[in-house]
Design a protein around this motif. Structure first.
Motif, PDB file in Angstrom:
ATOM      1  N   GLY A  12       0.819  -1.208   0.000  1.00  0.00           N
ATOM      2  CA  GLY A  12       0.000   0.000   0.000  1.00  0.00           C
ATOM      3  C   GLY A  12       0.847   1.249   0.000  1.00  0.00           C
ATOM      4  N   LEU A  13       0.160   2.372  -0.018  1.00  0.00           N
ATOM      5  CA  LEU A  13       0.845   3.649   0.049  1.00  0.00           C
ATOM      6  C   LEU A  13       1.299   3.936   1.469  1.00  0.00           C
ATOM      7  CD1 LEU A  13      -1.561   5.841  -2.090  1.00  0.00           C
ATOM      8  CD2 LEU A  13       0.678   4.997  -2.763  1.00  0.00           C
ATOM      9  N   LYS A  14       2.436   4.587   1.607  1.00  0.00           N
ATOM     10  CA  LYS A  14       2.895   5.005   2.923  1.00  0.00           C
ATOM     11  C   LYS A  14       1.944   6.058   3.468  1.00  0.00           C
ATOM     12  CE  LYS A  14       7.265   5.573   3.668  1.00  0.00           C
ATOM     13  NZ  LYS A  14       8.624   6.100   3.585  1.00  0.00           N
ATOM     14  N   LYS A  15       1.805   6.117   4.765  1.00  0.00           N
ATOM     15  CA  LYS A  15       0.899   7.089   5.384  1.00  0.00           C
ATOM     16  C   LYS A  15       1.636   8.370   5.769  1.00  0.00           C
ATOM     17  CE  LYS A  15      -2.846   4.309   6.915  1.00  0.00           C
ATOM     18  NZ  LYS A  15      -4.005   4.421   7.732  1.00  0.00           N
ATOM     19  N   GLY A  16       2.567   8.781   4.971  1.00  0.00           N
ATOM     20  CA  GLY A  16       3.284  10.026   5.219  1.00  0.00           C
ATOM     21  C   GLY A  16       2.617  11.169   4.495  1.00  0.00           C
ATOM     22  N   PRO A  17       3.157  12.383   4.637  1.00  0.00           N
ATOM     23  CA  PRO A  17       2.593  13.542   3.928  1.00  0.00           C
ATOM     24  C   PRO A  17       2.696  13.349   2.416  1.00  0.00           C
ATOM     25  CG  PRO A  17       4.250  14.225   5.527  1.00  0.00           C
ATOM     26  CD  PRO A  17       4.285  12.732   5.466  1.00  0.00           C
ATOM     27  N   PHE A  18       1.755  13.904   1.686  1.00  0.00           N
ATOM     28  CA  PHE A  18       1.893  13.930   0.231  1.00  0.00           C
ATOM     29  C   PHE A  18       1.659  15.351  -0.254  1.00  0.00           C
ATOM     30  CE2 PHE A  18      -2.484  14.140  -1.356  1.00  0.00           C
ATOM     31  CZ  PHE A  18      -3.228  13.665  -0.292  1.00  0.00           C
TER      32      PHE A  18
ATOM     33  N   ALA B 119       0.211  22.280  -1.901  1.00  0.00           N
ATOM     34  CA  ALA B 119      -0.502  21.763  -0.735  1.00  0.00           C
ATOM     35  C   ALA B 119       0.189  20.501  -0.259  1.00  0.00           C
ATOM     36  CB  ALA B 119      -1.960  21.451  -1.096  1.00  0.00           C
ATOM     37  N   THR B 120       0.574  20.500   1.017  1.00  0.00           N
ATOM     38  CA  THR B 120       1.141  19.312   1.641  1.00  0.00           C
ATOM     39  C   THR B 120       0.101  18.771   2.613  1.00  0.00           C
ATOM     40  OG1 THR B 120       3.366  20.239   1.484  1.00  0.00           O
ATOM     41  CG2 THR B 120       3.051  18.390   3.010  1.00  0.00           C
ATOM     42  N   VAL B 121      -0.355  17.555   2.371  1.00  0.00           N
ATOM     43  CA  VAL B 121      -1.415  16.952   3.192  1.00  0.00           C
ATOM     44  C   VAL B 121      -0.760  16.084   4.255  1.00  0.00           C
ATOM     45  CG1 VAL B 121      -3.478  15.512   3.182  1.00  0.00           C
ATOM     46  CG2 VAL B 121      -2.981  16.999   1.234  1.00  0.00           C
ATOM     47  N   ILE B 122      -1.081  16.384   5.527  1.00  0.00           N
ATOM     48  CA  ILE B 122      -0.468  15.691   6.658  1.00  0.00           C
ATOM     49  C   ILE B 122      -1.566  14.989   7.443  1.00  0.00           C
ATOM     50  CG2 ILE B 122       0.879  16.016   8.772  1.00  0.00           C
ATOM     51  CD1 ILE B 122       1.705  18.799   7.392  1.00  0.00           C
ATOM     52  N   THR B 123      -1.405  13.674   7.613  1.00  0.00           N
ATOM     53  CA  THR B 123      -2.341  12.909   8.426  1.00  0.00           C
ATOM     54  C   THR B 123      -1.755  12.798   9.824  1.00  0.00           C
ATOM     55  OG1 THR B 123      -3.034  11.663   6.495  1.00  0.00           O
ATOM     56  CG2 THR B 123      -3.611  10.733   8.632  1.00  0.00           C
ATOM     57  N   LEU B 124      -2.520  13.228  10.821  1.00  0.00           N
ATOM     58  CA  LEU B 124      -2.030  13.244  12.211  1.00  0.00           C
ATOM     59  C   LEU B 124      -2.187  11.879  12.858  1.00  0.00           C
ATOM     60  CD1 LEU B 124      -3.709  16.628  13.175  1.00  0.00           C
ATOM     61  CD2 LEU B 124      -1.383  16.243  12.371  1.00  0.00           C
TER      62      LEU B 124
END
Length: 167
Positions: free
Chosen positions: A2-8, A162-167
């Motif tokens: 899967g995709l890493k859960k880091g910022p994109f 835009a940098t999307v960050i999941t907390l």
């Protein structure tokens, strides 16, 4: 896998070689003219666990008519005629889904020259703590507010990231 859960990161960038109306430059010809100059779309799955960091810049070029020569003594006290500088005001906004979330109003004065001048709105970083679930459209909007001895305002090189960050 899967995709890493880091910022994109999602970005739109324009490089303009000739800031004074060259290919890719946007012209704001009259006071009140405005344009969306860059746009990014971001998909948010969990808004309560997501932040969107927005970085933007725009190069603003001004082509103007130099102020008139000094007035004859009969009108030497008229402040409009005595104006020896070029003034322009530009509003720079970040929008989310058509709603303004950040604004800079900037008025600049400089000595008038026939060849024009340009300046950069530097990185205008903000964090959107309240994105909605689904597609969020972020826009960079530039508005020509008011001018004195200015023919055209051009929006040349510009960028919205835009940098999307999941907390």
């Amino acid at each position: 896998m899967g995709l890493k859960k880091g910022p994109f990161v999602v970005a739109q960038t324009f490089s303009v070689e000739d800031a004074y109306g060259g290919t890719g430059a946007i012209t704001l010809a009259a006071d009140g003219d405005s344009e969306i100059v860059a746009t990014v779309d971001v998909c948010i799955k969990e808004p309560q666990k997501t932040q969107v960091s927005l970085d933007s810049m725009a190069q603003i070029a001004v082509g103007g008519t130099p102020p008139p020569p000094p007035a004859p003594p009969s009108v030497a006290s008229d402040p409009v005629i005595l104006n020896v500088s070029v003034t322009f005001e530009v509003r720079y906004e970040i929008l989310r889904n058509g709603n303004v979330i950040a604004t800079i109003n900037d008025e600049m004065d400089y000595e008038g020259v026939a060849a024009g001048r340009h300046t950069n709105f530097p990185n205008f970083p903000i964090v959107d703590d309240n994105p909605r679930a689904g597609i969020n459209t972020y826009d960079l909007k530039v508005t020509r507010v008011s001018t004195s001895f200015v023919d055209d305002i051009f929006v040349a090189s510009r960028s919205l990231k835009a940098t999307v960050i999941t907390l």
